[in-house]
Design a protein around this motif. Structure first.
Motif, mmCIF file in Angstrom:
data_model
loop_
_atom_site.group_PDB
_atom_site.id
_atom_site.type_symbol
_atom_site.label_atom_id
_atom_site.label_comp_id
_atom_site.label_asym_id
_atom_site.label_seq_id
_atom_site.Cartn_x
_atom_site.Cartn_y
_atom_site.Cartn_z
ATOM 1 N N UNK A 41 0.109 1.466 -7.951
ATOM 2 C CA UNK A 41 -1.025 1.440 -7.014
ATOM 3 C C UNK A 41 -1.221 2.822 -6.420
ATOM 4 N N UNK A 42 -2.454 3.307 -6.410
ATOM 5 C CA UNK A 42 -2.756 4.617 -5.850
ATOM 6 C C UNK A 42 -4.189 4.673 -5.362
ATOM 7 N N UNK A 43 -4.515 5.741 -4.638
ATOM 8 C CA UNK A 43 -5.855 5.886 -4.067
ATOM 9 C C UNK A 43 -6.882 6.324 -5.097
ATOM 10 N N UNK A 44 -6.431 6.943 -6.205
ATOM 11 C CA UNK A 44 -7.348 7.499 -7.196
ATOM 12 C C UNK A 44 -6.869 7.144 -8.609
ATOM 13 N N UNK A 45 -7.803 7.216 -9.536
ATOM 14 C CA UNK A 45 -7.475 7.194 -10.957
ATOM 15 C C UNK A 45 -8.397 8.189 -11.643
ATOM 16 N N UNK A 46 -7.855 9.018 -12.513
ATOM 17 C CA UNK A 46 -8.687 9.944 -13.272
ATOM 18 C C UNK A 46 -8.034 10.204 -14.612
ATOM 19 N N UNK A 47 -8.834 10.713 -15.538
ATOM 20 C CA UNK A 47 -8.398 10.882 -16.921
ATOM 21 C C UNK A 47 -8.482 12.334 -17.351
ATOM 22 N N UNK A 76 -4.139 9.103 -15.031
ATOM 23 C CA UNK A 76 -3.188 9.411 -13.972
ATOM 24 C C UNK A 76 -3.574 8.707 -12.685
ATOM 25 N N UNK A 77 -2.583 8.492 -11.812
ATOM 26 C CA UNK A 77 -2.834 7.889 -10.506
ATOM 27 C C UNK A 77 -2.598 6.398 -10.515
ATOM 28 N N UNK A 78 -3.644 5.631 -10.237
ATOM 29 C CA UNK A 78 -3.562 4.173 -10.129
ATOM 30 C C UNK A 78 -3.775 3.519 -11.489
ATOM 31 N N UNK A 79 -3.029 2.442 -11.756
ATOM 32 C CA UNK A 79 -3.381 1.597 -12.903
ATOM 33 C C UNK A 79 -3.343 0.116 -12.540
ATOM 34 N N UNK A 80 -3.317 -0.181 -11.231
ATOM 35 C CA UNK A 80 -3.250 -1.577 -10.805
ATOM 36 C C UNK A 80 -4.532 -2.334 -11.114
ATOM 37 N N UNK A 81 -5.649 -1.629 -11.295
ATOM 38 C CA UNK A 81 -6.899 -2.270 -11.698
ATOM 39 C C UNK A 81 -7.069 -2.284 -13.210
ATOM 40 N N UNK A 82 -6.065 -1.776 -13.918
ATOM 41 C CA UNK A 82 -6.142 -1.656 -15.376
ATOM 42 C C UNK A 82 -5.083 -2.493 -16.086
#
Length: 334
Positions: A306-312, A295-301
């Motif tokens: 784009x978001x401030x956080x990514x978590x699973x 959830x959150x960001x996936x622009x680095x994936x």
């Protein structure tokens, strides 16, 4: 595990870390940040120096659980011509272990989300290797057992992981959707298009970031192309188990970096047979055949969100994933 075998396991895991580091374009100047002085870090530092790298080892308190990687400014930026180049090419960062992970005391950097902080480092030409490994545990038997599990997961040969990734990628090629089904029959449908990645393709195509233990295959997808409902344990965060494999807008607003609705942006599938399904650790993301959501960001994936956080979050161990072809044929991928 006896002392000799433990030493061999540490050495093999350290070699895997050093080989992962060697995949980055430049590793002449390396900063290793560890929590405590476990032999793993000494092996990593020594092997990197054997290969000609200049290595600085920053040892933090074993019980430090702040996720607080150095900022670009803290990595001794020095002038090169008209531009600036960081004094570190590669940051190897020992991530905090356990459910009590917290951000550091408020500072200008700490007010940023974790993904934003990673992005700042990447944009300043620093490659990143994050490593999850137990530390700060006061129960020796549990500590020793977890360390053994992590050492084996770290040492899993890259070739085997990449082969499992290619198998999933090939099965999903040309699919129109992914179907996730829990043991209760709950269904989440993810419609194409998506980007299929593993750690290594993402480090080459998206951002110079790796996370160990390896490995994981993931589909970076659009939250607007997902149908379903997710039931998430109230007040829980990373690693808790959902009771159904589906998504509903707005249900996850209380989770960090997720205001405005449930922005599921990734379907992940574990590739590592030595990573047990332990939802309170990062190993659930890597556990062979098990499925999770990001959830959150996936622009680095590989994605565009784009978001401030990514978590699973871990889906139930009974969850199955299918790639559905244009003609309706279903191929099991997890």
């Amino acid at each position: 595990m006896n002392q000799h075998r433990q030493g061999d396991a540490v050495a093999q895991a350290a070699l895997s870390v050093v080989e992962a580091a060697a995949a980055f374009p430049s590793t002449q100047r390396v900063l290793v940040v560890s929590r405590g002085r476990h032999p793993l870090w000494r092996f990593v530092v020594d092997r990197l120096r054997d290969r000609g790298a200049t290595v600085t080892h920053d040892v933090r308190d074993e019980f430090d659980r702040h996720w607080d990687p150095p900022t670009p400014e803290e990595l001794s930026v020095r002038r090169v011509g008209r531009g600036a180049r960081p004094g570190v090419d590669l940051l190897i960062h020992h991530d905090p272990f356990g459910p009590t992970i917290r951000t550091a005391a408020p500072t200008a950097a700490a007010t940023k989300g974790s993904t934003d902080r990673i992005r700042d480092l990447v944009e300043s030409q620093v490659s990143l290797l994050f490593i999850d490994f137990p530390h700060g545990m006061d129960r020796p038997l549990l500590r020793d057992r977890l360390e053994t599990v992590y050492l084996r997961a770290l040492a899993e040969p890259l070739g085997r992981l990449r082969a499992r990734f290619r198998e999933i990628s090939d099965k999903a090629a040309g699919a129109r959707s992914l179907h996730l089904e829990s043991g209760e029959g709950a269904l989440l449908v993810v419609e194409a298009p998506w980007q299929v990645r593993d750690d290594w393709t993402s480090a080459q195509l998206d951002a110079p970031v790796l996370q160990m233990p390896f490995g994981e295959a993931w589909f970076a997808c659009s939250p607007r192309r997902i149908q379903g409902i997710v039931q998430y344990a109230p007040g829980a965060h990373r690693g808790s188990t959902t009771v159904s494999a589906v998504v509903r807008e707005g249900l996850l607003d209380h989770l960090p970096g997720n205001s405005g609705g449930a922005r599921v942006v990734e379907v992940g599938i574990g590739l590592n047979p030595h990573a047990p399904w332990l939802p309170t650790t990062c190993l659930f993301e890597k556990s062979l055949g098990h499925v999770h959501l990001g959830l959150g960001d996936n622009s680095l994936l590989g994605g565009t969100v784009r978001g401030a956080e990514h978590f699973d979050i871990a889906l139930p161990a009974s969850t199955r994933a299918w790639a559905v072809q244009e003609d309706g044929h279903r191929v099991r991928i997890a």
